[in-house]
Design a protein around this motif. Structure first.
Motif, PDB file in Angstrom:
ATOM      1  N   ARG A 280       0.828  -1.208   0.000  1.00 15.21           N
ATOM      2  CA  ARG A 280       0.000   0.000   0.000  1.00 15.21           C
ATOM      3  C   ARG A 280       0.863   1.259   0.000  1.00 15.21           C
ATOM      4  NH1 ARG A 280      -5.296  -0.259   0.433  1.00 15.21           N
ATOM      5  NH2 ARG A 280      -5.290   1.882   1.163  1.00 15.21           N
ATOM      6  N   MET A 281       1.939   1.251   0.775  1.00 12.46           N
ATOM      7  CA  MET A 281       2.809   2.428   0.811  1.00 12.46           C
ATOM      8  C   MET A 281       3.534   2.620  -0.521  1.00 12.46           C
ATOM      9  SD  MET A 281       4.388   2.660   4.655  1.00 12.46           S
ATOM     10  CE  MET A 281       4.830   0.955   4.898  1.00 12.46           C
ATOM     11  N   GLU A 282       4.011   1.534  -1.134  1.00 14.08           N
ATOM     12  CA  GLU A 282       4.728   1.620  -2.407  1.00 14.08           C
ATOM     13  C   GLU A 282       3.848   2.187  -3.514  1.00 14.08           C
ATOM     14  OE1 GLU A 282       6.072  -2.351  -3.107  1.00 14.08           O
ATOM     15  OE2 GLU A 282       7.593  -2.239  -1.527  1.00 14.08           O
ATOM     16  N   ARG A 283       2.553   1.935  -3.428  1.00 13.62           N
ATOM     17  CA  ARG A 283       1.626   2.379  -4.473  1.00 13.62           C
ATOM     18  C   ARG A 283       0.846   3.635  -4.071  1.00 13.62           C
ATOM     19  NH1 ARG A 283       2.990  -2.638  -4.626  1.00 13.62           N
ATOM     20  NH2 ARG A 283       3.032  -3.820  -6.551  1.00 13.62           N
ATOM     21  N   GLN A 284       1.336   4.333  -3.047  1.00 11.35           N
ATOM     22  CA  GLN A 284       0.721   5.567  -2.561  1.00 11.35           C
ATOM     23  C   GLN A 284      -0.743   5.386  -2.170  1.00 11.35           C
ATOM     24  OE1 GLN A 284       2.775   6.019  -5.606  1.00 11.35           O
ATOM     25  NE2 GLN A 284       4.354   6.217  -4.052  1.00 11.35           N
ATOM     26  N   LEU A 285      -1.098   4.223  -1.647  1.00 13.89           N
ATOM     27  CA  LEU A 285      -2.449   3.980  -1.140  1.00 13.89           C
ATOM     28  C   LEU A 285      -2.538   4.279   0.350  1.00 13.89           C
ATOM     29  CD1 LEU A 285      -3.232   0.727  -3.117  1.00 13.89           C
ATOM     30  CD2 LEU A 285      -4.180   3.002  -3.501  1.00 13.89           C
TER      31      LEU A 285
END
Length: 89
Positions: free
Chosen positions: A62-67
């Motif tokens: 989620r953090m890697e995909r800006q979620l």
């Protein structure tokens, strides 16, 4: 008798809370990690402590995909997993 209603003087600008609010994964970018985590929970009678690696992987996705906002894993409670010390499902 007349009551003056002045609705236009104050403008309320809502803003999301600092924590706990994040975009939904509409494109399913982290579905694989979510499903892996949920499977682990089901297999372990919903003892989430036994599925911490899966939880960590899901949050990393989620953090890697800006979620969700970037946070150090230590701050999210995964400091002990940084050395690979937790149980796996």
């Amino acid at each position: 008798m007349s009551t003056a209603m002045n609705f236009g003087t104050k403008s309320f600008q809502p803003r999301p809370p600092d924590k706990g609010s994040f975009p939904l994964d509409h494109l399913g970018e982290c579905t694989r990690f979510k499903e892996k985590f949920l499977k682990c929970l089901r297999e372990n009678n919903f003892e989430n402590g036994l599925c911490r690696n899966e939880s960590k992987e899901y949050l990393e996705c989620r953090m890697e995909r800006q979620l969700m906002a970037q946070e150090p894993l230590e701050k999210l409670g995964f400091g002990d997993l940084m050395d690979g010390k937790a149980d796996k499902c």
